[in-house]
Scaffold this active site. Structure first.
Site, PDB file in Angstrom:
ATOM      1  N   HIS A   1      -3.780   7.038   1.099  1.00  0.00           N
ATOM      2  CA  HIS A   1      -4.020   5.700   0.547  1.00  0.00           C
ATOM      3  C   HIS A   1      -5.435   5.291   0.912  1.00  0.00           C
ATOM      4  CE1 HIS A   1      -4.042   1.459  -0.120  1.00  0.00           C
ATOM      5  NE2 HIS A   1      -3.997   1.177   1.171  1.00  0.00           N
TER       6      HIS A   1
ATOM      7  N   CYS B   1       0.809  -1.221   0.000  1.00  0.00           N
ATOM      8  CA  CYS B   1       0.000   0.000   0.000  1.00  0.00           C
ATOM      9  C   CYS B   1       0.839   1.266   0.000  1.00  0.00           C
ATOM     10  CB  CYS B   1      -0.944  -0.004   1.195  1.00  0.00           C
ATOM     11  SG  CYS B   1      -2.091  -1.401   1.176  1.00  0.00           S
TER      12      CYS B   1
ATOM     13  N   ASN C   1      -9.903  -0.794  -2.149  1.00  0.00           N
ATOM     14  CA  ASN C   1      -8.483  -0.632  -1.849  1.00  0.00           C
ATOM     15  C   ASN C   1      -7.675  -1.287  -2.959  1.00  0.00           C
ATOM     16  OD1 ASN C   1      -5.846  -0.823  -0.918  1.00  0.00           O
ATOM     17  ND2 ASN C   1      -6.410  -1.406   1.165  1.00  0.00           N
TER      18      ASN C   1
END
Length: 330
Positions: free
Chosen positions: A257, A114, A287
């Site tokens: 993020h 991430c 995500n």
């Protein structure tokens, strides 16, 4: 010393839209449960036979190049962030290079999950500042949906992760651009969010026992991730602001993020930022790991939320654990 400036952004997401109602049909979950815990309403999953990590990155890159007024041949170096490469090896950077027709330049793959895009951005920034390269392509792209356990047992993570790609073109400049980047990691928590296999430290990478198990699926301790994320997000944003002599209210746009809307909202509240200074799109895309920040930046730019002279803050936290931030004068 030269600075590096982002001069073009682009993104691509697969055409397959998977809504929460779609997931209700294959696992024991509900739209309300997913929205309450993650903020996600729908996400994109790749279309087999059409979408690959590298060709999604290529599509995003071509948009970024067009917006920058450049051709592929103008790229000096590629930094490709992904934890879901098309092949075990080689990395997807060389596949992207081949699709762009720019054989011969260097292509570096990094695996920082991430935080991958900010790590990649930092690498590109250093190459440009030292004078090694003038124009660097940074890509974040992922196909996570094929690694998800879509049973009831895996629902807590399978409702979150998704697929897509984003790209940024960085170029040397005399003016301000990337002001600073800040990279951190703590391997003590590696197994709180990971995919264990295929790992090279097994007697064999593939066996009947492995195939019958679920070690090929993503495993996440959601509670541990959340507790660490809210702390590290705040720390690394503060670090970036402090190093450059800014306060939270100097930020024109925070692009976090897209891990979980609750995390973004918590961070927004901590820094007392109004809604128009934080960009979230997790509700539509889920995500997408290393792709989430460049997708969000590209979309925010398209909507006129990023303008010349703006102070942009990027922040990420994820598997590793790794966390990172970047402060950019647009």
């Amino acid at each position: 010393m030269k600075n590096s400036k982002i001069i073009g952004l682009g993104h691509y997401v697969p055409e397959k839209v998977v809504t929460n109602n779609d997931l209700e049909k294959i696992m024991n979950t509900t739209n309300d449960w997913i929205v309450e815990r993650t903020g996600i309403e729908e996400r994109r999953w790749f279309v087999p036979g059409k979408d690959t990590v590298s060709n999604m990155g290529t599509r995003a890159t071509k948009i970024a190049l067009n917006r920058a007024g450049l051709a592929a041949k103008d790229i000096d170096f590629i930094v490709f962030a992904t934890i879901t490469p098309d092949y075990f090896f080689p990395g997807s950077g060389v596949l992207l290079q081949r699709e762009l027709g720019i054989q011969g330049i260097g292509a570096l793959d990094i695996r920082n999950a991430c935080s991958g895009f900010i790590y990649a951005l930092s690498i590109a920034d250093q190459f440009i500042k030292t004078g090694m390269y003038k124009t660097v392509l940074v890509v974040g792209a992922e196909i996570q949906s094929s690694a998800l356990d879509k049973s009831d047992e895996g629902r807590s993570s399978s409702v979150i992760f998704a697929d897509g790609a984003g790209a940024a073109i960085l170029q040397a400049t005399e003016s301000e651009g990337v002001l600073s980047t800040h990279l951190h990691a703590d391997g003590d928590y590696a197994e709180e969010l990971y995919v264990k296999d295929p790992g090279s430290s097994r007697e064999t990478r593939l066996s009947k026992e492995l195939l019958d198990g679920k070690t090929f699926n993503l495993t996440m301790n959601g509670s541990a991730v959340f507790k660490h994320a809210v702390v590290r997000f705040s720390e690394v944003i503060t670090e970036a602001l402090k190093q450059n002599g800014y306060q939270p209210d100097d930020i024109d746009l925070l692009v976090p993020h897209q891990a979980n809307l609750r995390i973004s909202n918590f961070v927004q509240k901590q820094f007392k930022l109004p809604d128009d200074k934080v960009y979230n799109n997790i509700m539509h895309y889920g995500n997408t790991t290393a792709a989430s920040i460049p997708i969000a930046m590209s979309e925010a730019w398209e909507k006129g939320k990023i303008n010349e002279g703006d102070l942009i803050c990027l922040a990420a936290f994820g598997s590793g654990f790794t966390w990172a931030s970047a402060l950019i004068r647009w």
